[in-house]
Design a protein around this motif. Structure first.
Motif, mmCIF file in Angstrom:
data_model
loop_
_atom_site.group_PDB
_atom_site.id
_atom_site.type_symbol
_atom_site.label_atom_id
_atom_site.label_comp_id
_atom_site.label_asym_id
_atom_site.label_seq_id
_atom_site.Cartn_x
_atom_site.Cartn_y
_atom_site.Cartn_z
ATOM 1 N N LEU A 39 0.861 -1.176 0.000
ATOM 2 C CA LEU A 39 0.000 0.000 0.000
ATOM 3 C C LEU A 39 0.899 1.226 0.000
ATOM 4 O O LEU A 39 1.722 1.409 0.901
ATOM 5 C CB LEU A 39 -0.882 -0.009 1.247
ATOM 6 C CG LEU A 39 -1.827 1.163 1.459
ATOM 7 C CD1 LEU A 39 -2.979 1.098 0.456
ATOM 8 C CD2 LEU A 39 -2.375 1.156 2.891
ATOM 9 N N ILE A 40 0.754 2.092 -1.005
ATOM 10 C CA ILE A 40 1.619 3.269 -1.128
ATOM 11 C C ILE A 40 0.889 4.490 -0.572
ATOM 12 O O ILE A 40 -0.154 4.895 -1.084
ATOM 13 C CB ILE A 40 2.031 3.508 -2.590
ATOM 14 C CG1 ILE A 40 2.737 2.273 -3.149
ATOM 15 C CG2 ILE A 40 2.948 4.732 -2.696
ATOM 16 C CD1 ILE A 40 3.028 2.344 -4.635
ATOM 17 N N VAL A 41 1.450 5.047 0.493
ATOM 18 C CA VAL A 41 0.839 6.182 1.183
ATOM 19 C C VAL A 41 1.616 7.455 0.861
ATOM 20 O O VAL A 41 2.819 7.540 1.096
ATOM 21 C CB VAL A 41 0.826 5.945 2.709
ATOM 22 C CG1 VAL A 41 0.345 7.198 3.443
ATOM 23 C CG2 VAL A 41 -0.052 4.746 3.054
ATOM 24 N N GLY A 42 0.932 8.453 0.337
ATOM 25 C CA GLY A 42 1.547 9.738 0.035
ATOM 26 C C GLY A 42 1.460 10.682 1.221
ATOM 27 O O GLY A 42 0.481 10.665 1.962
ATOM 28 N N LEU A 43 2.501 11.496 1.392
ATOM 29 C CA LEU A 43 2.530 12.417 2.525
ATOM 30 C C LEU A 43 3.527 13.539 2.301
ATOM 31 O O LEU A 43 4.401 13.449 1.447
ATOM 32 C CB LEU A 43 2.902 11.672 3.804
ATOM 33 C CG LEU A 43 4.388 11.330 4.015
ATOM 34 C CD1 LEU A 43 4.688 11.102 5.482
ATOM 35 C CD2 LEU A 43 4.821 10.125 3.195
ATOM 36 N N VAL A 78 3.408 -1.567 3.763
ATOM 37 C CA VAL A 78 3.131 -0.162 3.477
ATOM 38 C C VAL A 78 4.420 0.542 3.086
ATOM 39 O O VAL A 78 5.479 0.278 3.654
ATOM 40 C CB VAL A 78 2.456 0.540 4.684
ATOM 41 C CG1 VAL A 78 3.356 0.517 5.905
ATOM 42 C CG2 VAL A 78 2.043 1.952 4.342
ATOM 43 N N GLU A 79 4.311 1.404 2.098
ATOM 44 C CA GLU A 79 5.434 2.241 1.654
ATOM 45 C C GLU A 79 5.005 3.698 1.747
ATOM 46 O O GLU A 79 3.909 4.057 1.315
ATOM 47 C CB GLU A 79 5.807 1.901 0.202
ATOM 48 C CG GLU A 79 6.852 2.821 -0.412
ATOM 49 C CD GLU A 79 7.068 2.557 -1.883
ATOM 50 O OE1 GLU A 79 7.492 3.498 -2.601
ATOM 51 O OE2 GLU A 79 6.805 1.438 -2.353
ATOM 52 N N PHE A 80 5.866 4.538 2.326
ATOM 53 C CA PHE A 80 5.549 5.957 2.467
ATOM 54 C C PHE A 80 6.305 6.754 1.411
ATOM 55 O O PHE A 80 7.523 6.663 1.314
ATOM 56 C CB PHE A 80 5.891 6.435 3.873
ATOM 57 C CG PHE A 80 5.075 5.749 4.928
ATOM 58 C CD1 PHE A 80 3.766 6.130 5.157
ATOM 59 C CD2 PHE A 80 5.598 4.678 5.654
ATOM 60 C CE1 PHE A 80 2.980 5.477 6.102
ATOM 61 C CE2 PHE A 80 4.832 4.021 6.599
ATOM 62 C CZ PHE A 80 3.521 4.422 6.829
ATOM 63 N N LYS A 81 5.536 7.516 0.629
ATOM 64 C CA LYS A 81 6.102 8.225 -0.516
ATOM 65 C C LYS A 81 5.894 9.732 -0.356
ATOM 66 O O LYS A 81 4.764 10.221 -0.465
ATOM 67 C CB LYS A 81 5.452 7.745 -1.812
ATOM 68 C CG LYS A 81 6.048 8.350 -3.077
ATOM 69 C CD LYS A 81 5.451 7.696 -4.313
ATOM 70 C CE LYS A 81 6.067 8.276 -5.578
ATOM 71 N NZ LYS A 81 5.527 7.615 -6.797
ATOM 72 N N PRO A 82 6.955 10.496 -0.086
ATOM 73 C CA PRO A 82 6.815 11.953 0.003
ATOM 74 C C PRO A 82 6.398 12.546 -1.338
ATOM 75 O O PRO A 82 6.911 12.150 -2.390
ATOM 76 C CB PRO A 82 8.222 12.414 0.392
ATOM 77 C CG PRO A 82 8.868 11.219 1.015
ATOM 78 C CD PRO A 82 8.316 10.045 0.260
ATOM 79 N N VAL A 83 5.448 13.481 -1.289
ATOM 80 C CA VAL A 83 4.958 14.146 -2.501
ATOM 81 C C VAL A 83 4.815 15.635 -2.215
ATOM 82 O O VAL A 83 4.760 16.068 -1.063
ATOM 83 C CB VAL A 83 3.600 13.572 -2.962
ATOM 84 C CG1 VAL A 83 3.741 12.136 -3.414
ATOM 85 C CG2 VAL A 83 2.559 13.674 -1.858
ATOM 86 N N ASP A 84 4.756 16.419 -3.277
ATOM 87 C CA ASP A 84 4.495 17.858 -3.158
ATOM 88 C C ASP A 84 3.050 18.036 -2.704
ATOM 89 O O ASP A 84 2.122 17.626 -3.406
ATOM 90 C CB ASP A 84 4.732 18.514 -4.519
ATOM 91 C CG ASP A 84 4.432 20.010 -4.526
ATOM 92 O OD1 ASP A 84 4.097 20.553 -3.447
ATOM 93 O OD2 ASP A 84 4.533 20.629 -5.591
#
Length: 265
Positions: A39-43, A78-84
């Motif tokens: 599950l890819i979570v953007g933050l 879960v994978e945490f993916k930094p985004v703008d």
């Protein structure tokens, strides 16, 4: 004849692709996520205490722990993916991420573009000032420079108070709240509008530097951002969040980060 049939088939396939992608939204939903196993979570990874980098550059926080527990119950990593943050909804609907889980305020404008989980936390938009600034009310902000995070609900909250917004000399927009608060401490702005949970956490780390105005820009609630097409994921995530609230695991995570149980029941 074969060439004609093949051309017709290509046109049919292309038309289907255009139709499916016409909304600009890419669907994965839970079955596809489970097949992928992640599950890819953007933050925004500079949003303490919800999601931020610690001294070891690891992404940690209240929402991070909630998401890890929820993903485990959904049967995936879960994978945490930094985004703008200013483009986080676009990233979600493009399929770059599966969820936005990072103190995301539920607003009408966002609900037009994405769905949300059930609310899990209450919040307010507060005004942070330099200690001893002499500013005591929103009326005192007239002619002042106010900072906030670009694309945040703070921007929406400020603009919703048309009289105050019109009275300001300038609104300075930052990529994250940490930069905004550093500029406030340096005297480059007069105030910062920010989520109360984030603002008070940051103030506690810098005693004597900041103070909070008694007036605020309104109450709101946090939810997890989900693509409108991912109805299965929304249903299962809501179920998992209810379970976490009922069995006390959400409260346990809350006490770790806030010292008390503040999760919305």
């Amino acid at each position: 004849m074969k060439r004609v049939l093949w051309s017709a088939l290509l046109l049919l396939i292309c038309g289907t692709v255009v139709f499916a992608g016409g909304s600009g939204e890419k669907s994965t939903d839970l079955d596809a996520i489970r097949e992928r196993g992640v599950l890819i979570v953007g933050l925004d990874d500079s949003f303490p205490p919800m999601g931020f980098r610690d001294e070891s550059n690891e992404i940690v926080g209240f929402d991070i722990d909630l998401a890890k527990e929820a993903a485990s119950r959904l049967g995936v990593d879960v994978e945490f993916k930094p985004v703008d943050w200013d483009g986080v909804i676009l990233s979600l609907n493009k399929g770059d991420i599966d969820l936005v889980w990072n103190g995301m305020t539920i607003t009408e404008s966002r609900q037009e573009k994405i769905n949300f989980s059930k609310p899990y936390l209450d919040n307010r938009q507060i005004v942070i000032l330099q200690a001893g600034s002499g500013i005591s009310s929103k009326a005192d902000l007239a002619g002042k420079v106010v900072g906030l995070q670009m694309g945040s609900s703070a921007e929406v909250a400020l603009n919703s108070d048309a009289d105050v917004a019109a009275s300001l000399e300038e609104v300075k927009k930052y990529s994250n709240n940490v930069e905004a608060l550093l500029d406030l401490a340096a005297g480059r702005t007069d105030a910062v509008v920010v989520d109360e949970i984030v603002g008070r956490y940051y103030i506690a780390k810098k005693p004597g530097i900041y103070e909070v105005m008694a007036e605020d820009f309104g109450a709101e609630t946090y939810g997890v951002g989900i693509r409108k097409s991912d109805t299965q994921l929304k249903a299962e995530l809501d179920k998992v969040l209810d379970e976490m609230k009922a069995d006390g695991s959400a409260d346990e995570i809350s006490r770790k980060w806030f010292g008390e149980a503040i999760v919305k029941k």
